[in-house]
Design a protein around this motif. Structure first.
Motif, PDB file in Angstrom:
ATOM      1  N   THR A  45       0.833  -1.207   0.000  1.00 39.14           N
ATOM      2  CA  THR A  45       0.000   0.000   0.000  1.00 39.14           C
ATOM      3  C   THR A  45       0.869   1.259   0.000  1.00 39.14           C
ATOM      4  O   THR A  45       1.778   1.394   0.822  1.00 39.14           O
ATOM      5  N   TYR A 118      -9.435   5.322   8.372  1.00 39.12           N
ATOM      6  CA  TYR A 118      -9.384   4.369   7.258  1.00 39.12           C
ATOM      7  C   TYR A 118      -7.931   4.085   6.858  1.00 39.12           C
ATOM      8  O   TYR A 118      -7.549   2.928   6.655  1.00 39.12           O
ATOM      9  N   GLN A 122      -5.150   0.529   6.806  1.00 34.78           N
ATOM     10  CA  GLN A 122      -4.668  -0.023   5.532  1.00 34.78           C
ATOM     11  C   GLN A 122      -3.228  -0.534   5.584  1.00 34.78           C
ATOM     12  O   GLN A 122      -2.734  -1.096   4.624  1.00 34.78           O
TER      13      GLN A 122
END
Length: 320
Positions: A45, A118, A122
């Motif tokens: 990510t 959020y 991740q």
């Protein structure tokens, strides 16, 4: 919430917070040094932040191409303002776009907290802060808990300590070169292909709709005029009187063209004020401010023969 208010809070409160956090990170790094490299194959990510400037968002394209090539298994998350989210999607800059609204302080805080929670879930490997002056983005980079945090370094403007990889801002270089320097500090080899055309062709998809909407039935050349420069860079605006005189001169000397004045919805009144000062025939001069989508604007620029503009987003779209 105005740009000037955000800048004030960022410069005062943001600077203090970043200095404190920077010192804490450096102390932690002294006693518990962390690894500053990562296997490209294991990167899952990547977080990119760029909020202000349509042209700046557009010119991250070469860097994004390099990131995708170097980190083939990574998902790219891009955070930007709601007003710029479409350009991120059109240019396919990210696998996921998170937006931040700055209409009011309440919306900003709520959006920031939702996005931050959020992001923290991740497990971000690499955070790339593409803002030039912001301290807010530095804080988000740190709170993302990314192992690698890359950002621009400007002495006295962005405190040291938070970023693991610093990119020195060179104002003599083009913005796309400055942004690709992020790739260089991450070990990404520069390739000319990364700097090819930044935008997809949209003319064939939207030309018919645009001509019908603006009443351009003939095949005359299209000259776009952008009298705006956005709220952030109003000082870049050429005076309205000068634009009015120039447009009148062009219409009088070269009457067989379509002269299209562009802008977003909030700029309509300013554009209309200049529009009304110019003598012209029906459909010779068109005010389409706020009347087209971003994709249609891209297509209109692609259809045009010439653009006259301040230094703003449409200029970078035309150059791309």
């Amino acid at each position: 919430m105005t740009i000037f208010f955000m800048r004030f809070i960022d410069d005062v409160l943001g600077m203090f917070i970043c200095r404190v956090l920077g010192q804490m990170v450096m102390i932690k790094g002294f006693f518990l040094p962390s690894k500053r490299t990562i296997d490209p194959q294991k990167v899952k990510t990547i977080l990119c932040q760029k909020y202000f400037g349509m042209g700046s968002v557009l010119h991250t394209t070469s860097l994004i191409k390099g990131l995708r090539q170097h980190y083939p298994n990574a998902r790219i998350i891009f955070i930007t303002l709601k007003s710029h989210s479409d350009i991120v999607r059109i240019c396919k800059l990210a696998d996921e776009v998170l937006v931040l609204q700055v209409d009011s302080l309440g919306k900003f805080i709520k959006g920031m907290l939702v996005n931050l929670v959020y992001i923290m879930r991740q497990r971000v490997d690499i955070s790339i802060d593409l803002e030039f002056f912001s301290k807010f983005t530095m804080i988000i980079s740190l709170l993302s808990m990314a192992k690698i945090r890359a950002g621009l370094h400007q002495k006295g403007i962005r405190p040291e300590g938070i970023m693991t990889h610093s990119v020195y801002y060179n104002h003599y270089k083009h913005i796309s070169d400055i942004y690709f320097a992020f790739g260089s500090v991450l070990g990404i080899e520069r390739k000319n292909g990364y700097f090819d055309s930044l935008l997809p062709s949209l003319k064939d998809f939207h030309e018919k709709t645009i001509r019908e909407k603006l009443g351009m039935n003939g095949r005359k050349s299209i000259i776009i005029i952008n009298v705006n420069a956005g709220e952030l860079f109003k000082y870049r605006c050429w005076p309205a009187d000068y634009f009015a005189k120039l447009i009148q001169l062009l219409i009088d000397k070269y009457p067989d063209n379509y002269y299209v004045m562009i802008g977003v919805k909030s700029e309509y009144e300013y554009v209309e004020g200049i529009f009304k000062r110019i003598q012209h025939k029906r459909n010779q001069l068109i005010n389409c401010a706020g009347k087209s989508s971003l994709e249609e604007l891209f297509a209109l620029i692609e259809m045009s023969y010439l653009m006259i503009t301040n230094d703003s987003g449409p200029l970078h779209i035309a150059a791309a």
